[in-house]
Motif scaffolding. Structure first.
Motif, PDB file in Angstrom:
ATOM      1  N   THR A  98      -1.295  -8.414 -15.159  1.00 21.77           N
ATOM      2  CA  THR A  98      -1.778  -7.268 -14.389  1.00 21.77           C
ATOM      3  C   THR A  98      -3.265  -7.419 -14.084  1.00 21.77           C
ATOM      4  O   THR A  98      -3.705  -7.118 -12.965  1.00 21.77           O
ATOM      5  CB  THR A  98      -1.506  -5.951 -15.135  1.00 21.77           C
ATOM      6  OG1 THR A  98      -0.112  -5.857 -15.413  1.00 21.77           O
ATOM      7  CG2 THR A  98      -1.930  -4.751 -14.314  1.00 21.77           C
ATOM      8  N   GLN A 131       5.649  -3.960 -15.425  1.00 17.22           N
ATOM      9  CA  GLN A 131       7.052  -3.888 -15.855  1.00 17.22           C
ATOM     10  C   GLN A 131       7.227  -4.463 -17.254  1.00 17.22           C
ATOM     11  O   GLN A 131       7.981  -3.921 -18.056  1.00 17.22           O
ATOM     12  CB  GLN A 131       7.958  -4.621 -14.857  1.00 17.22           C
ATOM     13  CG  GLN A 131       8.159  -3.858 -13.569  1.00 17.22           C
ATOM     14  CD  GLN A 131       8.938  -4.651 -12.537  1.00 17.22           C
ATOM     15  OE1 GLN A 131       8.777  -5.864 -12.398  1.00 17.22           O
ATOM     16  NE2 GLN A 131       9.789  -3.958 -11.793  1.00 17.22           N
ATOM     17  N   PHE A 184       7.105   1.144  -7.598  1.00 20.57           N
ATOM     18  CA  PHE A 184       5.668   1.034  -7.863  1.00 20.57           C
ATOM     19  C   PHE A 184       4.877   1.027  -6.560  1.00 20.57           C
ATOM     20  O   PHE A 184       3.848   1.686  -6.446  1.00 20.57           O
ATOM     21  CB  PHE A 184       5.344  -0.228  -8.674  1.00 20.57           C
ATOM     22  CG  PHE A 184       5.736  -0.131 -10.119  1.00 20.57           C
ATOM     23  CD1 PHE A 184       5.014   0.657 -10.995  1.00 20.57           C
ATOM     24  CD2 PHE A 184       6.827  -0.832 -10.592  1.00 20.57           C
ATOM     25  CE1 PHE A 184       5.375   0.747 -12.330  1.00 20.57           C
ATOM     26  CE2 PHE A 184       7.198  -0.755 -11.922  1.00 20.57           C
ATOM     27  CZ  PHE A 184       6.477   0.040 -12.800  1.00 20.57           C
ATOM     28  N   LYS A 185       5.363   0.291  -5.581  1.00 18.89           N
ATOM     29  CA  LYS A 185       4.658   0.179  -4.301  1.00 18.89           C
ATOM     30  C   LYS A 185       4.513   1.530  -3.605  1.00 18.89           C
ATOM     31  O   LYS A 185       3.555   1.745  -2.864  1.00 18.89           O
ATOM     32  CB  LYS A 185       5.385  -0.799  -3.371  1.00 18.89           C
ATOM     33  CG  LYS A 185       5.279  -2.236  -3.804  1.00 18.89           C
ATOM     34  CD  LYS A 185       6.087  -3.123  -2.873  1.00 18.89           C
ATOM     35  CE  LYS A 185       6.146  -4.547  -3.382  1.00 18.89           C
ATOM     36  NZ  LYS A 185       7.002  -5.393  -2.524  1.00 18.89           N
ATOM     37  N   HIS A 238      -4.021   0.747 -11.125  1.00 17.06           N
ATOM     38  CA  HIS A 238      -2.775   0.258 -11.711  1.00 17.06           C
ATOM     39  C   HIS A 238      -2.337   1.076 -12.922  1.00 17.06           C
ATOM     40  O   HIS A 238      -1.493   1.949 -12.815  1.00 17.06           O
ATOM     41  CB  HIS A 238      -2.914  -1.230 -12.062  1.00 17.06           C
ATOM     42  CG  HIS A 238      -3.282  -2.060 -10.887  1.00 17.06           C
ATOM     43  ND1 HIS A 238      -4.559  -2.534 -10.686  1.00 17.06           N
ATOM     44  CD2 HIS A 238      -2.564  -2.466  -9.819  1.00 17.06           C
ATOM     45  CE1 HIS A 238      -4.597  -3.199  -9.549  1.00 17.06           C
ATOM     46  NE2 HIS A 238      -3.403  -3.169  -8.993  1.00 17.06           N
ATOM     47  N   TYR A 246      -1.380   3.382  -5.996  1.00 16.45           N
ATOM     48  CA  TYR A 246      -1.064   2.132  -6.704  1.00 16.45           C
ATOM     49  C   TYR A 246      -1.575   0.927  -5.918  1.00 16.45           C
ATOM     50  O   TYR A 246      -1.173   0.692  -4.787  1.00 16.45           O
ATOM     51  CB  TYR A 246       0.433   1.965  -6.988  1.00 16.45           C
ATOM     52  CG  TYR A 246       0.666   0.772  -7.900  1.00 16.45           C
ATOM     53  CD1 TYR A 246       0.558   0.908  -9.270  1.00 16.45           C
ATOM     54  CD2 TYR A 246       0.915  -0.494  -7.383  1.00 16.45           C
ATOM     55  CE1 TYR A 246       0.707  -0.181 -10.112  1.00 16.45           C
ATOM     56  CE2 TYR A 246       1.066  -1.590  -8.212  1.00 16.45           C
ATOM     57  CZ  TYR A 246       0.963  -1.430  -9.577  1.00 16.45           C
ATOM     58  OH  TYR A 246       1.094  -2.516 -10.405  1.00 16.45           O
ATOM     59  N   ILE A 305       2.631  -5.693 -10.579  1.00 16.86           N
ATOM     60  CA  ILE A 305       3.893  -4.992 -10.841  1.00 16.86           C
ATOM     61  C   ILE A 305       4.665  -5.681 -11.952  1.00 16.86           C
ATOM     62  O   ILE A 305       5.171  -5.032 -12.869  1.00 16.86           O
ATOM     63  CB  ILE A 305       4.728  -4.863  -9.552  1.00 16.86           C
ATOM     64  CG1 ILE A 305       4.029  -3.902  -8.580  1.00 16.86           C
ATOM     65  CG2 ILE A 305       6.154  -4.401  -9.866  1.00 16.86           C
ATOM     66  CD1 ILE A 305       4.621  -3.881  -7.193  1.00 16.86           C
ATOM     67  N   ARG A 332      -0.518  -7.968  -5.709  1.00 14.01           N
ATOM     68  CA  ARG A 332       0.276  -6.764  -6.017  1.00 14.01           C
ATOM     69  C   ARG A 332       1.566  -7.096  -6.768  1.00 14.01           C
ATOM     70  O   ARG A 332       1.857  -6.444  -7.783  1.00 14.01           O
ATOM     71  CB  ARG A 332       0.575  -5.971  -4.746  1.00 14.01           C
ATOM     72  CG  ARG A 332       1.279  -4.643  -5.056  1.00 14.01           C
ATOM     73  CD  ARG A 332       1.384  -3.754  -3.849  1.00 14.01           C
ATOM     74  NE  ARG A 332       0.071  -3.304  -3.443  1.00 14.01           N
ATOM     75  CZ  ARG A 332      -0.227  -2.863  -2.224  1.00 14.01           C
ATOM     76  NH1 ARG A 332       0.697  -2.796  -1.304  1.00 14.01           N
ATOM     77  NH2 ARG A 332      -1.453  -2.476  -1.932  1.00 14.01           N
ATOM     78  N   ALA A 342      10.192  -2.779  -8.252  1.00 13.35           N
ATOM     79  CA  ALA A 342       8.924  -3.085  -7.582  1.00 13.35           C
ATOM     80  C   ALA A 342       8.672  -2.107  -6.448  1.00 13.35           C
ATOM     81  O   ALA A 342       7.536  -1.658  -6.245  1.00 13.35           O
ATOM     82  CB  ALA A 342       8.936  -4.523  -7.070  1.00 13.35           C
TER      83      ALA A 342
END
Length: 157
Positions: A108, A133, A36-37, A12, A42, A129, A125, A33
């Motif tokens: 997180t 954020q 990030f995915k 992460h 990640y 995220i 997940r 999101a």
């Protein structure tokens, strides 16, 4: 120069910091999101991969950027990395170890546990995220400070 962003499990915070460093993630806005995915590694690193350095890319100054997980044994793992690289003839003065875990909040951490340890990715997940954020500005600052130190070491201030 080699820069290692490290965190607990290399899934992460180290991924986010390295991706900001390499320009994969923006510094001027909050990523979605979906952004990030799509990041390499990640929320994908398995427990048996912790401690493995993953090469993420080369930055604009020619530094190699890596991520690694160190669990709760940060000092031991750092010592092992330094020792190994030194024995391989690599100048450890050209090595930067950057702790990305300081920017992680409870969301997180809990999300990472749910996703990586319990295997409930669809629940964990999104929580990771959301937590990233919320602390994203801190990651940008961390990377800016790292790049400033990198330029200083390379005499490119």
């Amino acid at each position: 120069m080699k820069i290692f962003y490290y965190c607990y499990g290399s899934a992460h915070s180290s991924v986010v910091a390295a991706c900001i460093h390499l320009g994969i993630l923006p510094t001027d806005r909050l990523p979605s999101a979906e952004e990030f995915k799509r990041l390499p590694h990640y929320d994908k690193t398995d427990s048996y991969e912790i401690g493995t350095p993953f090469f993420m890319g080369i930055d604009e100054y020619g530094a190699e950027i890596f991520i690694t997980g160190m669990t709760g044994e940060r000092q031991l793992v750092k010592k092992a990395i330094y020792s190994f690289l030194k024995k391989c003839g690599i100048d450890v003065n050209d090595l930067m170890m950057v702790n990305a875990l300081n920017n992680v909040n409870l969301k997180t951490k809990i999300g990472g546990f749910i996703s990586r340890r319990l295997g409930l990715v669809t629940i964990g997940r999104p929580l990771t995220i959301k937590g990233i954020q919320e602390k994203y500005a801190g990651f940008v600052t961390l990377v800016e400070n790292t790049k400033r130190e990198e330029r200083k070491r390379l005499n490119k201030t």
